[in-house]
Design a protein around this motif. Structure first.
Motif, PDB file in Angstrom:
ATOM      1  N   ASP A  46      44.180 -47.034  62.522  1.00 40.80           N
ATOM      2  CA  ASP A  46      45.210 -48.075  62.512  1.00 40.80           C
ATOM      3  C   ASP A  46      46.146 -47.976  61.311  1.00 40.80           C
ATOM      4  O   ASP A  46      46.963 -48.879  61.084  1.00 40.80           O
ATOM      5  N   ARG A  50      49.259 -50.379  60.382  1.00 41.76           N
ATOM      6  CA  ARG A  50      49.144 -51.237  59.198  1.00 41.76           C
ATOM      7  C   ARG A  50      50.332 -51.034  58.256  1.00 41.76           C
ATOM      8  O   ARG A  50      50.877 -52.001  57.710  1.00 41.76           O
ATOM      9  N   VAL A 358      49.609 -47.308  52.518  1.00 44.48           N
ATOM     10  CA  VAL A 358      49.192 -48.550  53.178  1.00 44.48           C
ATOM     11  C   VAL A 358      48.695 -49.550  52.153  1.00 44.48           C
ATOM     12  O   VAL A 358      49.071 -50.738  52.176  1.00 44.48           O
ATOM     13  N   GLU A 362      50.594 -53.113  51.660  1.00 45.59           N
ATOM     14  CA  GLU A 362      49.829 -54.327  51.943  1.00 45.59           C
ATOM     15  C   GLU A 362      49.657 -55.171  50.691  1.00 45.59           C
ATOM     16  O   GLU A 362      49.719 -56.412  50.747  1.00 45.59           O
TER      17      GLU A 362
END
Length: 394
Positions: A46, A50, A358, A362
């Motif tokens: 993923d 993400r 990522v 994030e």
């Protein structure tokens, strides 16, 4: 020899030995390899989604820069791609972006911080993404070199010219001593300007770009160039050698471009009749002399864009870019191969991978500023002065 035997002989390990043994660290070169928090697993299926969601959540607050040598998995999320200086200028042209995520290496992020506003925050997804060439010239070593030039009585005649692939400290030294920065595209213009200011040039930190520009583009001889080795007393040079030289080249090089050899050129010509050899000017002089075309990363891309269908090319630069160009131009019937048989990515560029990107996006989306690259104000002022001299070149 065991530690106990060493102690009995009263032999003390050197700092370098301790560093190699992993018992000490050099904070000036080791920029950190751990992230505060857990990185996503590289096997996470993923990750792409993400990254997309985090970037979408950040919206205009984030601007992602992707250097040409980055992995495909990372470059797909870049808002712009390019070489280091182009990307730094692109960041400065986006003042509305609070976060500049630089998918490149440390010196590039420093340049972006120098050129962007105080309100913008430059982030490097992995602080261990350095540049071996930039690390070959430290502020202490260059200051010692200037002392050697002073003792030889020539410092007042010398103008420093530093390649963009250098630390903020080296750029600041250059600005403070009346010099300028250059890229692989404008090195000749920078050297022309420097020789209008003084009689000699101290070229930092890539000896090959300096030598190739001086000899190939400016008509100097190899004898006009000497190499200053910071690991030898007085750079391994006599005062007479320094006084006779026009180009004082720092003993630095690119670990990727330095791998290409004359044998690589000869071999590819034998394997692929009619091939065009196109190399970056960071390659060794004998490689550049044997090539058909020589130019910066942007030059390489434009040359291939303009190349006729059916033409054959061997490219001497970083493998991520060569592979991407080969795939891009294959539908046009252009055959593009890596110059050397040995596969060679830029290992530090490749530290920026999808898990680090990522984690970075994030974290920023959650309001946590991570891995900020910030140049101190004094260093920034002198480095910016050197960069502005470059921007003012005719």
């Amino acid at each position: 020899m065991t530690t106990a035997q060493t102690q009995e002989l009263d032999v003390q390990p050197t700092p370098l030995a301790l560093l190699l043994l992993g018992r000490e660290a050099d904070p000036r070169s080791e920029r950190g390899v751990e992230c505060p928090g857990d990185l996503p697993s590289p096997s996470d299926p993923d990750l792409v989604e993400r990254a997309r969601k985090a970037k979408e959540k950040l919206g205009d607050k984030v601007f992602v820069l992707g250097h040409h040598y980055q992995r495909d998995e990372v470059i797909q999320f870049a808002d712009v791609t390019g070489d280091s200086f182009k990307l730094a200028r692109d960041a400065a042209a986006r003042p509305e972006a609070e976060y500049i995520v630089f998918c490149g290496v440390h010196f590039m992020a420093e340049s972006a911080d120098i050129l962007t506003s105080d309100d913008q925050k430059v982030v490097l997804p992995d602080l261990a993404a350095g540049c071996s060439m930039a690390d070959m010239a430290t502020a202490e070593q260059v200051a010692e070199c200037w002392d050697v030039l002073t003792e030889a009585g020539i410092a007042e005649q010398v103008v420093p010219v530093s390649y963009m692939n250098s630390s903020a400290d080296i750029k600041a030294f250059t600005g403070k001593h009346g010099g300028t920065i250059c890229t692989s595209s404008n090195a000749k213009r920078a050297l022309d300007w420097a020789f209008e200011q003084g009689e000699k040039v101290l070229f930092l930190p890539d000896q090959h770009l300096g030598r190739n520009t001086a000899v190939r583009d400016m008509g100097m001889s190899l004898e006009d160039c000497v190499v200053y080795n910071p690991h030898k007393p007085n750079g391994g040079l006599t005062a007479d050698e320094l006084r006779a030289a026009k180009m004082i080249l720092w003993r630095g090089h690119c670990s990727v471009h330095g791998r290409f050899s004359l044998d690589s050129v000869n071999d590819v010509r034998e394997r692929i009749p009619g091939v065009n050899v196109l190399v970056h000017p960071e390659c060794k002089h004998e490689v550049v002399a044997a090539a058909d075309y020589v130019g910066s990363t942007e030059y390489i891309i434009k040359a291939l864009e303009a190349a006729p269908a059916g033409s054959k090319w061997a490219i001497g630069t970083e493998l991520n870019l060569v592979r991407r160009l080969a795939n891009r131009f294959a539908p046009e019937g252009k055959e593009i191969v890596f110059l050397d048989k040995t596969v060679c990515f830029c290992s530090t560029m490749n530290r920026i991978d999808l898990p680090h990107l990522v984690w970075t996006l994030e974290s920023l989306a959650e309001g946590n500023l991570v891995n900020r690259i910030e140049v101190d104000k004094e260093t920034e002022a002198f480095a910016k002065l050197a960069l502005e001299r470059m921007l003012a070149l005719p």
